[in-house]
Design a protein around this motif. Structure first.
Motif, PDB file in Angstrom:
ATOM      1  N   ASP A 184      24.360   5.195  24.171  1.00  0.00           N
ATOM      2  CA  ASP A 184      25.627   5.263  24.913  1.00  0.00           C
ATOM      3  C   ASP A 184      25.914   3.973  25.671  1.00  0.00           C
ATOM      4  O   ASP A 184      27.056   3.514  25.728  1.00  0.00           O
ATOM      5  N   HIS A 185      24.891   3.378  26.254  1.00  0.00           N
ATOM      6  CA  HIS A 185      25.073   2.207  27.108  1.00  0.00           C
ATOM      7  C   HIS A 185      25.530   0.965  26.328  1.00  0.00           C
ATOM      8  O   HIS A 185      26.036   0.026  26.923  1.00  0.00           O
ATOM      9  N   CYS A 186      25.376   0.980  25.008  1.00  0.00           N
ATOM     10  CA  CYS A 186      25.756  -0.211  24.239  1.00  0.00           C
ATOM     11  C   CYS A 186      26.682   0.114  23.071  1.00  0.00           C
ATOM     12  O   CYS A 186      26.885  -0.727  22.188  1.00  0.00           O
ATOM     13  N   GLN A 187      27.268   1.290  23.060  1.00  0.00           N
ATOM     14  CA  GLN A 187      28.081   1.695  21.914  1.00  0.00           C
ATOM     15  C   GLN A 187      29.298   0.803  21.691  1.00  0.00           C
ATOM     16  O   GLN A 187      29.671   0.548  20.541  1.00  0.00           O
ATOM     17  N   THR A 206      17.993   4.206  25.013  1.00  0.00           N
ATOM     18  CA  THR A 206      18.514   5.168  25.978  1.00  0.00           C
ATOM     19  C   THR A 206      18.333   4.630  27.386  1.00  0.00           C
ATOM     20  O   THR A 206      17.245   4.203  27.764  1.00  0.00           O
ATOM     21  N   LEU A 207      19.401   4.639  28.131  1.00  0.00           N
ATOM     22  CA  LEU A 207      19.373   4.236  29.524  1.00  0.00           C
ATOM     23  C   LEU A 207      19.333   5.505  30.358  1.00  0.00           C
ATOM     24  O   LEU A 207      19.999   6.494  30.006  1.00  0.00           O
ATOM     25  N   SER A 224      21.950   8.579  30.468  1.00  0.00           N
ATOM     26  CA  SER A 224      22.927   8.536  29.381  1.00  0.00           C
ATOM     27  C   SER A 224      22.264   8.933  28.070  1.00  0.00           C
ATOM     28  O   SER A 224      21.039   9.047  27.986  1.00  0.00           O
TER      29      SER A 224
END
Length: 181
Positions: free
Chosen positions: A20-23, A12-13, A16
């Motif tokens: 989400d940040h690497c999806q 988790t970033l 977000s």
């Protein structure tokens, strides 16, 4: 056989949601050939809740998730896996559970010999390396060895941040602590 690894620093970033940040990277990484991902939630205490979080996210990306802890035989679950994702949490707890469930060698074999894609996040990235000697986690339990899965021939320190030169914090940074004499 070429190893396929996606090693993420965190799940988790700030600002977000979960992964989400690497999806987009996840979707490209597992691609269309993988339909089911074996999720290893051993790094957290509540494995059911953690698996639900991963299952919900991966479903939005078009993948089914099986929790390794739900399988009657964890080694057999690894043998049947199309893709493997080991999530974050406490690295010591994670590695101890991997050893306790006798899956360290089988994960290594599946990834390095069979080419099964492996994704790790945080502690899951730590255990993909040679050892967990670079973890910042507290040793809440002790695995029988600090040797990890060994998918890469080096160690990684997830969550590493370069020091903020404008900060008035006088504590040590990872960069300071990592330097030799």
């Amino acid at each position: 056989m070429k190893r396929r690894l996606l090693l993420v620093s965190n799940s988790t970033l700030h600002g977000s949601g979960y992964l989400d940040h690497c999806q987009q990277h996840i979707s490209r990484f597992f691609g269309k050939d993988v339909k089911r991902v074996l999720f290893v939630p051993y790094a957290l205490h509540d494995r059911d809740a953690y698996t639900k979080t991963a299952r919900d996210k991966f479903k939005t990306l078009g993948y089914e998730v099986d929790g390794i802890h739900e399988a009657p035989d964890p080694v057999d679950a690894v043998r049947k896996a199309e893709g493997i994702f080991i999530g974050g949490g406490n690295t010591f707890r994670l590695l101890k559970s991997l050893y306790d469930n006798k899956v360290v060698t089988e994960i290594r074999r599946r990834v390095l010999e069979d080419g099964v894609p492996y994704m790790g996040s945080s502690a899951g990235t730590n255990v993909a390396t040679v050892s967990i000697n670079t973890t910042n986690d507290m040793p809440i339990v002790y695995p029988p060895s600090f040797s990890a899965i060994g998918l890469v021939p080096f160690n990684i320190n997830p969550h590493y941040l370069d020091p903020d030169l404008k900060s008035r914090h006088m504590g040590k940074t990872q960069q300071t602590c990592s330097r030799g004499p």
